[in-house]
Scaffold this active site. Structure first.
Site, short mmCIF file in Angstrom:
data_model
loop_
_atom_site.label_atom_id
_atom_site.label_comp_id
_atom_site.label_asym_id
_atom_site.label_seq_id
_atom_site.Cartn_x
_atom_site.Cartn_y
_atom_site.Cartn_z
N SER A 1 -7.35 5.25 -5.99
CA SER A 1 -7.58 4.00 -6.90
C SER A 1 -7.46 4.49 -8.41
CB SER A 1 -8.87 3.49 -6.93
OG SER A 1 -9.30 2.47 -7.38
N TYR B 1 -18.16 5.46 -6.26
CA TYR B 1 -16.73 5.10 -5.90
C TYR B 1 -15.80 5.88 -6.56
CZ TYR B 1 -12.84 1.94 -4.81
OH TYR B 1 -11.70 1.60 -4.10
N1 LIG Z 1 -8.18 -3.83 -3.00
C1 LIG Z 1 -8.15 -3.09 -4.06
O1 LIG Z 1 -8.36 -3.48 -5.40
C2 LIG Z 1 -8.26 -1.54 -4.05
C3 LIG Z 1 -8.00 -0.72 -5.31
C4 LIG Z 1 -7.97 0.58 -5.25
C5 LIG Z 1 -7.84 1.15 -4.17
N2 LIG Z 1 -8.16 0.26 -2.88
C6 LIG Z 1 -8.45 1.21 -1.71
O2 LIG Z 1 -7.65 0.68 -0.63
C7 LIG Z 1 -8.11 1.08 0.61
C8 LIG Z 1 -8.29 -0.46 1.61
O3 LIG Z 1 -9.12 -1.20 0.89
P1 LIG Z 1 -8.68 -2.91 0.76
O4 LIG Z 1 -8.68 -3.20 -0.52
O5 LIG Z 1 -7.52 -2.93 1.73
O6 LIG Z 1 -10.08 -3.22 1.52
P2 LIG Z 1 -10.57 -4.08 2.84
O7 LIG Z 1 -9.87 -5.33 3.15
O8 LIG Z 1 -11.95 -4.24 2.95
O9 LIG Z 1 -9.97 -2.91 3.97
C9 LIG Z 1 -10.79 -1.93 4.06
C10 LIG Z 1 -10.25 -1.33 5.52
O10 LIG Z 1 -11.12 -0.03 5.54
C11 LIG Z 1 -11.62 -0.05 6.85
N3 LIG Z 1 -12.84 0.75 6.99
C12 LIG Z 1 -13.95 0.53 6.41
N4 LIG Z 1 -14.85 1.58 7.23
C13 LIG Z 1 -14.13 2.17 7.99
C14 LIG Z 1 -14.21 3.24 9.00
N5 LIG Z 1 -15.76 3.68 8.95
N6 LIG Z 1 -13.71 3.55 10.00
C15 LIG Z 1 -12.35 3.03 9.91
N7 LIG Z 1 -12.09 1.95 9.10
C16 LIG Z 1 -12.96 1.75 8.04
C17 LIG Z 1 -11.80 -1.54 7.27
O11 LIG Z 1 -11.64 -1.72 8.85
P3 LIG Z 1 -12.92 -1.92 9.76
O12 LIG Z 1 -14.20 -2.67 8.87
O13 LIG Z 1 -12.40 -2.99 10.55
O14 LIG Z 1 -13.34 -0.61 10.45
C18 LIG Z 1 -10.70 -2.09 6.61
O15 LIG Z 1 -9.29 -2.34 7.48
C19 LIG Z 1 -9.40 1.58 0.45
O16 LIG Z 1 -9.47 3.18 0.36
C20 LIG Z 1 -9.92 0.92 -1.10
O17 LIG Z 1 -10.68 2.07 -1.81
C21 LIG Z 1 -8.22 -0.94 -3.01
#
Ligand SMILES: NC(=O)c1ccc[n+]([C@@H]2O[C@H](COP(=O)([O-])OP(=O)(O)OC[C@H]3O[C@@H](n4cnc5c(N)ncnc54)[C@H](OP(=O)(O)O)[C@@H]3O)[C@@H](O)[C@H]2O)c1
Length: 248
Positions: free
Chosen positions: A143, A156
């Site tokens: 991130s 985080y």
């Molecule tokens: N969106 C942003 O602005 C942003 C920016 C920088 C980095 N990121 C990173 O991008 C990645 C994806 O996040 P996102 O933004 O797409 O958020 P999101 O929509 O909340 O997706 C998070 C995903 O992680 C899964 N997850 C959470 N806990 C888990 C577990 N214990 N086992 C397996 N899967 C798990 C969730 O699936 P389930 O709940 O179904 O398990 C979901 O599919 C993360 O690592 C986040 O830190 C996001």
């Protein structure tokens, strides 16, 4: 010549929403076989069914990345179904921001378990297969918060910095095995991520921030596709990107 995505076997954790789901859709549309892991089985099963109905190859395996045996089962399922794993995308993560003085130990532990240990378990599950074949690509999701820390983001940012450090160590270690490594560090991208915040004041601020600046999740999918589609001798090690409107 670019390395086509068509025919690649790609495992994605956190494929039930947000960045992981967008990557699954994009890579499937380009002919990859996608293997989807997340805890919400109904979501990844529906996505796999939808992709298959459109002519794609997709498999859903309910996976909690905090359990190493479940991540191994996810990767082994990919190898069993499609014969190998070409790409492991360690994407699952959560972002329950809060000031340290709020002592949200459960949130700290969940972030460390999912964002750090989950990535390590993904590496552990994929690496033996890739070393055996002397081929593979591991994509870890960090991130912008792995580059900057702000109040409320200490844990985080620590987990995302850890992902960058692990990725760089991995990059150097897997050179002899012809394995490529990419760490992708997005800025604000529209997803369910802000929903993981348990601190009410911060949750409201972040919802507003995301509404104001976040860009669609296909930005992430295109970044992944860029790294994966480079020629074999090109190893894209880090992609850092933000919405044009995002300052820090
Ligand atoms: N969106 C942003 O602005 C942003 C920016 C920088 C980095 N990121 C990173 O991008 C990645 C994806 O996040 P996102 O933004 O797409 O958020 P999101 O929509 O909340 O997706 C998070 C995903 O992680 C899964 N997850 C959470 N806990 C888990 C577990 N214990 N086992 C397996 N899967 C798990 C969730 O699936 P389930 O709940 O179904 O398990 C979901 O599919 C993360 O690592 C986040 O830190 C996001």
């Amino acid at each position: 010549m670019s390395d086509p995505i068509n025919g690649k076997v790609i495992v994605i954790t956190g494929a039930s929403s947000g960045l992981g789901e967008a990557a699954a859709r994009h890579l499937s549309a380009q002919g990859a076989s996608v293997v989807l892991g997340a805890r919400r089985a109904e979501r990844i099963e529906a996505l796999a069914t939808e992709l298959a109905a459109g002519g794609g190859k997709a498999l859903a395996v309910a996976t909690d990345v905090t359990h190493s045996d479940q991540v191994k089962r996810l990767v082994d399922a990919a190898v069993e179904r499609y014969g190998r794993i070409d790409v492991m995308i360690n994407n699952a993560g959560l972002m329950p921001l809060s000031p340290l003085e709020r002592l949200k130990l459960d949130d700290w532990n969940r972030m460390i378990d999912v964002n750090v240990k989950g990535v390590l378990y993904g590496i552990a599950a994929a690496l033996p297969h890739m070393i055996r074949r002397k081929s593979g690509h591991i994509v870890n999701v960090a991130s912008v918060a792995g580059h900057v820390v702000r109040p409320g983001g200490a844990v985080y940012s620590a987990t995302k910095t850890a992902v960058r450090v692990i990725s760089e160590g991995l990059r150097q270690e897997v050179k002899p095995h012809n394995i490529r490594t990419t760490v992708i560090s997005p800025g604000a991208v529209a997803s369910e991520l802000p929903d993981s915040i348990t601190e009410n004041a911060i949750a409201a601020d972040m919802q507003k921030f995301y509404e104001d600046v976040a860009i669609p999740a296909d930005s992430f999918a295109r970044a992944v596709a860029f790294a994966l589609s480079q020629p074999q001798e090109v190893d894209v090690n880090e992609i850092l990107y933000r919405p044009t409107r995002q300052l820090l």
